[in-house]
Design an enzyme around this catalytic site. Sequence first.
Site, mmCIF file in Angstrom:
data_model
loop_
_atom_site.group_PDB
_atom_site.id
_atom_site.type_symbol
_atom_site.label_atom_id
_atom_site.label_comp_id
_atom_site.label_asym_id
_atom_site.label_seq_id
_atom_site.Cartn_x
_atom_site.Cartn_y
_atom_site.Cartn_z
ATOM 1 N N SER A 103 0.814 -1.218 0.000
ATOM 2 C CA SER A 103 0.000 0.000 0.000
ATOM 3 C C SER A 103 0.848 1.269 0.000
ATOM 4 O O SER A 103 0.511 2.246 -0.677
ATOM 5 C CB SER A 103 -0.939 0.003 1.207
ATOM 6 N N HIS A 114 0.618 4.568 4.283
ATOM 7 C CA HIS A 114 -0.060 5.282 3.203
ATOM 8 C C HIS A 114 0.450 6.719 3.107
ATOM 9 O O HIS A 114 0.784 7.206 2.018
ATOM 10 C CB HIS A 114 -1.564 5.299 3.444
#
Length: 285
Positions: free
Chosen positions: A188, A235
């Site tokens: 991610s 993230h």
Amino acid sequence: MSDAAPERESFCYRHPDRQSFVLCQRCGRTICGECQTPAPVGVICPECMREQRATAPRTKPAVLTRARSAAERGAPVVTYSIIGVTLVVFVLQLIPGLAVTDRLLYAGVYSLPFNFEPWRMLTALVVHSTGLLFHVALNMYTLWIFGQLLEGVLGRWRFLTLYLISGFAGSVAVLWLADPRTGVVGASGAIFGLMGAFLVIQRRLGGNATQLLILVGINLVIGFVPGFNISWQAHLGGLIGGALVGLIYVETRKRDQRGLQVGLLAALVAVLVVLSLRYFYLPLF
């Protein structure tokens, strides 16, 4: 004497006790059934077979041939390769006893001086949650979309550099912002880096990035929702790292700025390396 010689010639030269009337197609010596290797015409003896194999042109595996062909056609082979490696690792994660996930995940404790395993900051990109198939499926689908776009625009080596730096930046953010005892897995961070780079490039070149901004915003918000067990730190770090790499790329895109581009990327990596050594100059109490 003259009758004995022809009689001996009807015996295998490697096994004198075995009579045969078959000759090697290349050297003409008599060979028995055990020593015969089928050839396009007739059979050949073991020595001739070894010589033939030694002089035969070497062929590359079909996989490498196809990969090279795909590369020549301009296919996003780096994107496909990352997806392939990730899926293979995911299958290995499912095999009991291998402990692949434990060996490759990252947590802040692996950056402590007495427990220093820095490679985990990158290997965490290829492991995913085995309890949630949606995790690896969504990441690979997103990588497939943005990978094809960016690899075509940036080129293979710049795209790979972007992916790795973004993933590294995500792990650095985990180190500084997350509980050091909590392990993280997944691509991610690197994928958010692709989004960040794409966003910067679109904005700088005058493209419409509204939809991408909405997508990035939604994904960032999801990371803060309790119970999802999503590392918003990775993230955020990946997004910032990717945006910086994208900014470097777009501002040094001229041919005569290649040296400056490499220097700026090296400087960014150096900063991330210094930040990754947090516990060497700021001990965990």
